[in-house]
Design an enzyme around this catalytic site. Sequence first.
Site, short mmCIF file in Angstrom:
data_model
loop_
_atom_site.label_atom_id
_atom_site.label_comp_id
_atom_site.label_asym_id
_atom_site.label_seq_id
_atom_site.Cartn_x
_atom_site.Cartn_y
_atom_site.Cartn_z
NE ARG A 104 7.77 -131.89 -5.34
CZ ARG A 104 9.08 -131.49 -5.30
NH1 ARG A 104 9.34 -130.32 -6.30
NH2 ARG A 104 9.87 -132.18 -5.23
CG HIS A 131 12.02 -133.46 -0.62
ND1 HIS A 131 11.22 -134.77 -1.34
CD2 HIS A 131 12.70 -133.13 -1.53
CE1 HIS A 131 11.61 -134.55 -2.55
NE2 HIS A 131 12.29 -133.63 -2.91
CD GLN A 134 16.82 -135.00 -3.50
OE1 GLN A 134 15.96 -134.44 -4.06
NE2 GLN A 134 17.92 -135.30 -3.44
CG ASP A 219 16.90 -127.18 -0.10
OD1 ASP A 219 17.12 -126.72 -1.36
OD2 ASP A 219 16.00 -127.61 0.61
CB CYS A 259 17.69 -131.68 -2.99
SG CYS A 259 17.13 -130.07 -2.49
NE ARG A 287 14.27 -137.82 -5.55
CZ ARG A 287 13.37 -136.74 -5.70
NH1 ARG A 287 13.70 -135.45 -5.88
NH2 ARG A 287 11.98 -136.81 -5.43
N1 NVA Z 1 13.54 -127.02 0.17
C1 NVA Z 1 13.04 -126.96 -1.26
C2 NVA Z 1 13.53 -128.26 -1.95
C3 NVA Z 1 13.17 -128.28 -3.47
C4 NVA Z 1 13.23 -129.62 -4.14
C5 NVA Z 1 11.86 -126.75 -1.40
O1 NVA Z 1 10.89 -126.87 -0.54
O2 NVA Z 1 11.49 -125.64 -2.00
N1 CP Z 2 14.82 -132.18 -5.59
C1 CP Z 2 13.66 -132.10 -6.16
O1 CP Z 2 12.80 -132.56 -5.60
O2 CP Z 2 13.67 -131.47 -7.27
P1 CP Z 2 12.35 -130.90 -8.18
O3 CP Z 2 11.84 -129.81 -7.29
O4 CP Z 2 12.65 -130.72 -9.30
O5 CP Z 2 11.53 -132.01 -8.21
#
Ligand code: NVA
Ligand code: CP
Length: 302
Positions: A104, A131, A134, A219, A259, A287
């Site tokens: 990540r 992502h 997800q 989101d 998500c 997930r």
């Molecule tokens: N769009 C959000 C998703 C988090 C799971 C982010 O990148 O922070």
């Molecule tokens: N939806 C998701 O990826 O959640 P986290 O940021 O908690 O991993």
Amino acid sequence: MALRHFLTLLDFTPEELKKLTLRAIEIKNEHKQGKIYEPLKNRVLGMIFEKSSTRTRVSFESGMAQFGGSSIFLSPRDTQLGRGEPIEDSARVLSRMVDAIMIRTFEHEKVVRFAEYSKVPVINALTDDFHPCQLLADMQTYHEHRGSIEGKRVTWVGDGNNMCNSYINAARQYNFELIVASPLGYDPDKALMDENASRVNLIRNPAEAVKGSDLIVTDVWASMGQEEEQNERAAIFKEYQVNPELMSHANSDALFMHCLPAHRGEEVSASMMDHNSAVVWDEAENRLHAQKALLEFLLCNS
Ligand code: NVA
Ligand code: CP
């Protein structure tokens, strides 16, 4: 099987993705029946997190443990990655020690470069652009509640972010129509929109955009790394909240997904999170099951 990575949904064929959904449902059912299944005994997943996480970390760690394997949490704070060791060197070294790596991070290009130098499968656990993990969970959740998503209409409400880009890829791979309702200046990736123009359309008015839709998704308005834009975005996005009133313009059996984490009062109302169309908790749970199917696919088919 040759070395495979999962950096976006486009790394798998539509048939492979369909099979993955069905396998995830099977793995979920067997797990709930108490079946012990340990196909990854003695296998190790390296988990690099340059951004925060609850669901992704816990689902990958639990999934590896339930499959008889283990995982190592690696944060830039405690590894040489955070002190400037090149991605290429980290990829070469780590992939000699573990069986798969999930990352990540910020720039998508980083996971691409990591995968180029890795001897083991690399999984994108969220970048600024995509992502895909997800989406595996979202597609499974839709399938469980409503059957195949093929030919359905999905509406994305809010920021054209990493999740929205992934929904564009999903529209292509799972063959559905996608409507994007984002405010001017916050559209998803333009090249991605253009490439998928036959199935992805922009309708800026949210009430109009959800008409005839089978699935509404949103989101956060400010993603990780955009915290300083939070106030400015809150003002720009204020008409883009998903709430029961907006939902009433969609098809009567439409589902709502997010998500998570959710910001109640911003992109979603508190009442929407508890609405009978909301499947956000199943989505979060999936997930775990979807990623177990992914790990099995990447590590057991070789
Ligand atoms: N769009 C959000 C998703 C988090 C799971 C982010 O990148 O922070
Ligand atoms: N939806 C998701 O990826 O959640 P986290 O940021 O908690 O991993």
